[in-house]
Write a protein that holds these residues in place. Structure first.
Motif, mmCIF file in Angstrom:
data_model
loop_
_atom_site.group_PDB
_atom_site.id
_atom_site.type_symbol
_atom_site.label_atom_id
_atom_site.label_comp_id
_atom_site.label_asym_id
_atom_site.label_seq_id
_atom_site.Cartn_x
_atom_site.Cartn_y
_atom_site.Cartn_z
ATOM 1 N N PHE A 29 0.838 -1.178 0.000
ATOM 2 C CA PHE A 29 0.000 0.000 0.000
ATOM 3 C C PHE A 29 0.882 1.241 0.000
ATOM 4 C CE2 PHE A 29 -2.668 -3.244 1.968
ATOM 5 C CZ PHE A 29 -3.815 -3.115 1.219
ATOM 6 N N SER B 126 -15.560 1.426 14.727
ATOM 7 C CA SER B 126 -16.284 0.439 13.912
ATOM 8 C C SER B 126 -17.739 0.323 14.345
ATOM 9 C CB SER B 126 -15.607 -0.925 13.977
ATOM 10 O OG SER B 126 -15.640 -1.432 15.295
ATOM 11 N N ARG C 186 -10.995 2.907 0.649
ATOM 12 C CA ARG C 186 -10.055 2.129 -0.165
ATOM 13 C C ARG C 186 -9.966 2.833 -1.506
ATOM 14 N NH1 ARG C 186 -7.866 -2.827 0.033
ATOM 15 N NH2 ARG C 186 -9.059 -3.293 1.904
ATOM 16 N N GLN D 195 -14.235 3.994 6.441
ATOM 17 C CA GLN D 195 -13.183 3.211 5.803
ATOM 18 C C GLN D 195 -13.106 3.678 4.364
ATOM 19 O OE1 GLN D 195 -14.200 -0.487 4.059
ATOM 20 N NE2 GLN D 195 -12.374 -1.505 4.841
ATOM 21 N N LEU E 277 -9.673 -2.462 8.220
ATOM 22 C CA LEU E 277 -9.211 -2.104 6.881
ATOM 23 C C LEU E 277 -9.767 -3.044 5.817
ATOM 24 C CD1 LEU E 277 -5.511 -1.106 7.603
ATOM 25 C CD2 LEU E 277 -7.529 0.357 7.437
ATOM 26 N N ASP E 278 -10.268 -4.186 6.235
ATOM 27 C CA ASP E 278 -10.854 -5.135 5.284
ATOM 28 C C ASP E 278 -12.365 -5.258 5.492
ATOM 29 O OD1 ASP E 278 -10.887 -6.460 7.703
ATOM 30 O OD2 ASP E 278 -10.100 -8.336 6.910
ATOM 31 N N GLN F 71 -5.511 10.106 4.945
ATOM 32 C CA GLN F 71 -5.818 9.770 6.338
ATOM 33 C C GLN F 71 -6.315 11.001 7.080
ATOM 34 O OE1 GLN F 71 -5.797 6.590 7.694
ATOM 35 N NE2 GLN F 71 -6.915 7.643 9.304
ATOM 36 N N TRP G 215 -4.395 2.350 -1.692
ATOM 37 C CA TRP G 215 -4.331 2.870 -0.328
ATOM 38 C C TRP G 215 -5.598 2.472 0.391
ATOM 39 C CZ3 TRP G 215 -7.249 6.188 2.695
ATOM 40 C CH2 TRP G 215 -6.652 6.591 3.900
ATOM 41 N N VAL G 216 -5.462 2.129 1.666
ATOM 42 C CA VAL G 216 -6.628 1.833 2.487
ATOM 43 C C VAL G 216 -6.400 2.446 3.863
ATOM 44 C CG1 VAL G 216 -5.768 -0.437 3.244
ATOM 45 C CG2 VAL G 216 -8.217 0.022 3.274
ATOM 46 N N GLY G 217 -7.433 3.045 4.395
ATOM 47 C CA GLY G 217 -7.341 3.653 5.712
ATOM 48 C C GLY G 217 -8.697 3.694 6.379
ATOM 49 N N SER G 218 -8.683 3.952 7.677
ATOM 50 C CA SER G 218 -9.933 4.096 8.407
ATOM 51 C C SER G 218 -9.732 5.103 9.527
ATOM 52 C CB SER G 218 -10.414 2.746 8.961
ATOM 53 O OG SER G 218 -9.582 2.301 10.018
#
Length: 178
Positions: free
Chosen positions: A3, A42, A27, A25, A52-53, A10, A35-38
């Protein structure tokens, strides 16, 4: 999978959460890579960040895809826009005046399975929960397309087909078929 580092993204999703969102979240796949972020939580009242998934419901974004497929079927001569929906979905016994075009344009008059607010007299006829505590508590219940259509058809039509406009999730439930 690698990534890219994107601190500006972010920061942006944190700013969105700071406006009052519980969690977010994101992606992204672009010319700079994946790139993936949160940010945030949750679940309201918990401390864990969004995974992240994680998986999210796509919601009304599916209407664009559905309309595209229906119009492709029209172009292929498999569906006619001005044909009665009854020709394609006879099991629901819809009003024979309702056409494919009316479903796509929200002019069918079919009850919205998430509920209907009647501005004329201020009444609300509930459908399936889509917000608030009742939705949160039942958010993992999966409704079949047939259940949603049957629920909608158990309620009175909003108006005569083709005479008005009203957003109805039900119009997009069974395309191109249940």
């Amino acid at each position: 999978m690698s990534f890219t580092d994107r601190p500006e993204l972010q920061k942006t999703i944190q700013e969105i959460v700071d406006t009052g969102f519980v969690g977010l979240q994101l992606r992204l796949n672009d010319e700079q890579g994946e790139w993936v972020g949160s940010a945030g939580l949750s679940q309201l009242g918990e401390t864990a960040p969004p995974p992240l998934d994680g998986h999210v419901r796509i919601g009304s974004n599916t209407k664009t895809f559905t309309a595209t497929v229906v119009l492709q079927l029209v172009a292929e001569g498999k569906i006619e826009l001005d044909a009665p929906v009854l020709d394609y979905l006879p099991e629901f016994e819809l009003d024979q005046r309702i056409t494919v075009r009316m479903l796509l344009q929200h002019t069918s008059g079919v009850f919205n399975h998430t509920g209907e607010y009647f501005i004329e007299d201020g009444t609300f006829v509930p459908g399936i929960p889509w917000q608030g505590r009742e939705w949160v508590e039942g958010r993992f219940k999966a409704w079949s397309p047939e259940e949603l259509v049957r629920l909608a058809l158990s309620k009175p039509a909003r108006f005569e087909p083709g005479t008005d406009w009203s957003y109805s999730n039900t119009n997009y439930v069974c395309w191109p078929g249940c």
